[in-house]
Design an enzyme around this catalytic site. Structure first.
Site, PDB file in Angstrom:
ATOM      1  CB  ALA A  72      -0.937  -0.001   1.218  1.00  0.00           C
ATOM      2  CE1 TYR A  73       4.618   5.809   3.306  1.00  0.00           C
ATOM      3  CE2 TYR A  73       6.601   4.680   2.571  1.00  0.00           C
ATOM      4  CZ  TYR A  73       5.976   5.806   3.078  1.00  0.00           C
ATOM      5  OH  TYR A  73       6.725   6.925   3.366  1.00  0.00           O
ATOM      6  CB  SER A  74       5.711   0.572  -2.395  1.00  0.00           C
ATOM      7  OG  SER A  74       6.812   0.361  -1.540  1.00  0.00           O
TER       8      SER A  74
ATOM      9  CB  SER B  53       0.445   5.617  -1.556  1.00  0.00           C
ATOM     10  OG  SER B  53       1.472   5.579  -0.580  1.00  0.00           O
ATOM     11  CE  LYS B  54       4.839   8.599   0.944  1.00  0.00           C
ATOM     12  NZ  LYS B  54       4.568  10.036   1.179  1.00  0.00           N
TER      13      LYS B  54
END
Length: 245
Positions: A152-154, A156-157
């Site tokens: 999820a984090y990767s 989004s970035k």
């Protein structure tokens, strides 16, 4: 940067707070934008005690209405917006793809991507009215080279990187520079919550054998906002101690 009006989202701690403090020390009028009012007022008081100028603005980047109204408030108060740092973001508990909840991805995108998109949209609208400005989006090395368990984090970035570059290309002829900064592991409330063992593990993975201080990343952001970076737009400044070499 003297007398320039600067918005910093997520400015109650970590990179956002350090950036706000440095901008104020250079003469900018800094708007501390965040959800946590008590923490925000503490940052304002800290800046004022150092002789800087700052105000708190309650803003939730997960809400486009809050962003729109907040930026309009800044313009009503100061007449312009010259600089913006989109630092607010969230990180979910690391998990493999098969164990990642869809809601974790939705939450990450709502704040880290849709929120940042809305911030840029309304920031740029105001900067176009007054002849230009500079924006820095806080990304991550996870948006350049993904790591395990960071679905999820990767994702989004990576989206932050794309939004930054598209907007920079669109605005390059309008005297609005838009760049991103990609920190590696950095001291913050998030990393403190990981515990000493995880911080040490990160440190051993970094060639410089330590994680970054938030002030170090903030200095990179301030550089990108400054006239010293006047011919720089659409770029990503990686500050990771050599982590992704």
């Amino acid at each position: 940067m003297k007398n320039k009006v600067a918005l910093v989202t997520g400015a109650t701690s970590g990179i956002g707070k350090s950036t706000a403090v440095i901008l104020a020390s250079k003469g900018a009028k800094v708007v501390i934008a965040a959800r946590r009012e008590e923490k925000g007022q503490q940052v304002v008081e800290e800046i004022r005690a150092l002789g800087g100028e700052a105000v708190f603005l309650k803003m939730d980047v997960a809400s486009e209405e809050s962003i729109r109204d907040g930026i309009q408030w800044i313009v009503d108060q100061y007449g312009r917006l010259d600089l913006a740092v989109n630092s607010a973001g969230i990180s979910k508990t690391p998990a493999p793809l098969v164990d990642t909840d869809t809601k974790d991805l939705q939450d990450a995108f709502q704040t880290n991507v849709i929120g940042l998109f809305a911030c840029m949209k309304y920031e740029v609208q105001q900067m176009l009215k007054t002849g230009g400005g500079a924006i820095v989006n806080v990304s991550s090395i996870a948006g350049i080279r993904p790591t395990n368990l960071s679905n999820a984090y990767s994702a989004s970035k990576f989206a932050v990187e794309a939004l930054t570059k598209v907007a920079a290309k669109e605005m390059a002829s309008q005297n609005i520079r838009i760049n991103s900064i990609a920190p590696g592991p950095t001291k913050s409330e998030i990393t403190e919550g990981l515990g000493d063992t995880m911080i040490e593990k990160f440190s051993q993975m970094i060639p410089m054998k330590r994680i970054a201080e938030s002030e170090e990343i903030a200095k990179g952001i301030v550089f990108l906002l400054s006239e010293e970076a006047s011919f720089t737009t659409g770029t990503t400044l990686v500050m990771d101690g050599g982590f992704i070499i």
